[in-house]
Design a protein around this motif. Structure first.
Motif, short mmCIF file in Angstrom:
data_model
loop_
_atom_site.label_atom_id
_atom_site.label_comp_id
_atom_site.label_asym_id
_atom_site.label_seq_id
_atom_site.Cartn_x
_atom_site.Cartn_y
_atom_site.Cartn_z
N VAL A 134 0.83 -1.21 0.00
CA VAL A 134 0.00 0.00 0.00
C VAL A 134 0.86 1.26 0.00
O VAL A 134 0.59 2.21 -0.75
CB VAL A 134 -0.96 -0.01 1.21
N VAL A 135 1.91 1.29 0.82
CA VAL A 135 2.74 2.50 0.90
C VAL A 135 3.68 2.62 -0.29
O VAL A 135 4.17 3.72 -0.59
CB VAL A 135 3.54 2.54 2.22
N TYR A 136 3.96 1.51 -1.01
CA TYR A 136 4.79 1.59 -2.21
C TYR A 136 4.01 2.15 -3.40
O TYR A 136 4.58 2.81 -4.27
CB TYR A 136 5.31 0.20 -2.62
N MET A 137 2.72 1.87 -3.47
CA MET A 137 1.93 2.15 -4.67
C MET A 137 1.95 3.59 -5.15
O MET A 137 2.05 3.84 -6.36
CB MET A 137 0.49 1.67 -4.46
N TRP A 143 3.00 12.51 -11.62
CA TRP A 143 2.71 13.75 -10.88
C TRP A 143 1.41 14.39 -11.35
O TRP A 143 0.78 15.12 -10.60
CB TRP A 143 3.88 14.71 -11.01
N VAL A 144 1.00 14.11 -12.58
CA VAL A 144 -0.28 14.64 -13.05
C VAL A 144 -1.43 14.02 -12.25
O VAL A 144 -2.38 14.70 -11.83
CB VAL A 144 -0.45 14.35 -14.56
N VAL A 145 -1.32 12.70 -12.01
CA VAL A 145 -2.34 12.02 -11.21
C VAL A 145 -2.30 12.52 -9.77
O VAL A 145 -3.35 12.76 -9.15
CB VAL A 145 -2.13 10.50 -11.27
N ILE A 146 -1.10 12.68 -9.22
CA ILE A 146 -0.95 13.19 -7.85
C ILE A 146 -1.58 14.57 -7.72
O ILE A 146 -2.29 14.87 -6.75
CB ILE A 146 0.53 13.24 -7.45
N ALA A 147 -1.34 15.43 -8.71
CA ALA A 147 -1.91 16.78 -8.68
C ALA A 147 -3.42 16.73 -8.75
O ALA A 147 -4.11 17.47 -8.04
CB ALA A 147 -1.35 17.61 -9.83
N ARG A 193 4.03 10.50 -1.77
CA ARG A 193 4.30 9.68 -2.95
C ARG A 193 5.53 8.79 -2.78
O ARG A 193 5.51 7.63 -3.21
CB ARG A 193 4.51 10.60 -4.16
N ASP A 194 6.59 9.29 -2.17
CA ASP A 194 7.88 8.59 -2.22
C ASP A 194 8.36 8.00 -0.90
O ASP A 194 9.34 7.28 -0.88
CB ASP A 194 8.96 9.54 -2.75
N ALA A 195 7.69 8.33 0.21
CA ALA A 195 8.17 7.82 1.51
C ALA A 195 8.15 6.30 1.57
O ALA A 195 9.10 5.67 2.05
CB ALA A 195 7.34 8.41 2.65
N GLY A 196 7.07 5.69 1.08
CA GLY A 196 6.98 4.23 1.13
C GLY A 196 8.04 3.55 0.29
O GLY A 196 8.70 2.60 0.73
N TYR A 197 8.25 4.06 -0.92
CA TYR A 197 9.25 3.47 -1.81
C TYR A 197 10.65 3.67 -1.24
O TYR A 197 11.54 2.83 -1.43
CB TYR A 197 9.14 4.10 -3.19
N GLY A 198 10.86 4.78 -0.52
CA GLY A 198 12.17 5.06 0.04
C GLY A 198 12.56 4.14 1.19
O GLY A 198 13.72 4.13 1.61
N THR A 199 11.61 3.36 1.70
CA THR A 199 11.91 2.45 2.81
C THR A 199 12.66 1.20 2.36
O THR A 199 13.17 0.45 3.20
CB THR A 199 10.62 2.01 3.52
#
Length: 322
Positions: A134-137, A143-147, A193-199
């Motif tokens: 979930v946190v990786y997704m 960024w267009v979707v995030i915005a 957006r990136d905290a999960g992937y950064g783990t």
């Protein structure tokens, strides 16, 4: 009759050693040929998109004309660098970039560390794997979707956040239309957006900790908090320092896409950074030499920060990039 020295006709020692070294290197490369083969696409990527374009940096010292090219354009020395600091908007944009970079460093950089430690404390493996997914997704969303999601959440009329604030009698806030909130929105959206992937790297480092250390600490009466402070964090310090130094290298390179999709006429004052400024001045206004000078300035600042940070890191922890 004089005799010839024993070394006559032999290959000089230096050349002989050179051939042996070359032969040994070739044997090593042949032994690991599969690894070298799969590294070719990565090497080509950096050569084509990173190193070869460095030659275009010369236009920062020219009054570049796309029809005359590198060889026909007039050399102007450091004129564009001087114009950069004299521009009425440059210092404001530089200030925005530095402040957003500091917010990102102080708030977003520690987030993967904290999240990795929390995930590592989970004992139910199935729940841990689901939560990791979930946190990786969000990392795989553009960024267009995030915005678009941020606009839906932060909308002053239909946004979930403003509806929640309305329960407490707080007037709706236009987060994306107010200079006071745009920096927080930029840093917060990037962290989400990136905290999960950064783990990933931190969890790999945590997996390498000897479990006997925790067992010994538990026998000595240390609770989970003390085990985290005395075992987990010290084990993560080498990884943290390397990633911190890499982060410092792109301190002024916050990212064009993640800012451009949030900018509008109401938040540009505090939201515009060097990357978006380079796009406006370089591509839209065709000031190629001037924006190349801005790009070189960014790179030099990143280089200095990495060198200083690496020196301090090696002095304090013994770990560094080189």
């Amino acid at each position: 009759m004089a005799t010839k020295p024993e070394t006559a006709g032999r290959m000089p020692g230096g050349m002989h050693r050179g051939r042996k070294e070359g032969s040994r290197t070739f044997r090593q490369m042949w032994k690991y040929k599969a690894l070298y083969l799969i590294s070719i696409p990565g090497i080509l990527y950096f050569l084509i998109f990173k190193y070869i374009p460095l030659g275009g940096s010369v236009i920062a010292f020219q009054d570049y004309n796309i029809f005359k090219g590198f060889t026909g354009s007039e050399w102007v020395g450091f004129a564009h660098f001087a114009a950069m600091f004299e521009h009425y908007d440059f210092l404001r944009i530089l200030k925005n970039t530095v402040l957003i970079g500091i917010y990102d460093l102080v708030i977003a950089f520690p987030a993967p560390i904290v999240l990795a430690i929390l995930l590592n404390e989970l004992r139910l493996i199935v729940f841990k794997r689901i939560l990791q997914t979930v946190v990786y997704m969000p990392h795989f969303l553009s960024w267009v979707v995030i915005a678009g999601m941020s606009v839906a959440i932060l909308s002053p009329t239909t946004g979930v956040l403003n509806q929640f604030l309305g329960f407490f009698g707080i007037e709706p806030l236009y987060f994306l239309g107010d200079n006071s909130y745009i920096r927080s929105v930029l840093v917060g959206s990037g962290m989400w957006r990136d905290a999960g992937y950064g783990t990933i790297l931190y969890l790999a480092a945590l997996a390498g900790i000897n479990p006997e250390l925790y067992e010994a600490a538990q026998m000595d009466g240390a609770n989970r908090w003390k085990q985290t402070l005395r075992i987990t964090l010290p084990a993560l310090i080498p990884t943290i320092m390397i990633l911190f130094l890499l982060h410092m290298g792109k301190f002024l390179d916050f990212g064009f896409e993640r800012v451009w999709v949030f900018l509008n006429a109401l938040n540009t004052e505090n939201g515009e950074i060097l990357d978006t400024y380079i796009y406006r001045a370089g591509l839209l206004s065709q000031q190629y030499s001037y924006t190349t000078a801005v790009g070189i300035f960014k790179s030099l600042v990143g280089l200095v920060l990495v060198m200083v940070g690496n020196y301090l890191s090696k002095k304090s922890t013994g770990e560094g990039l080189y």
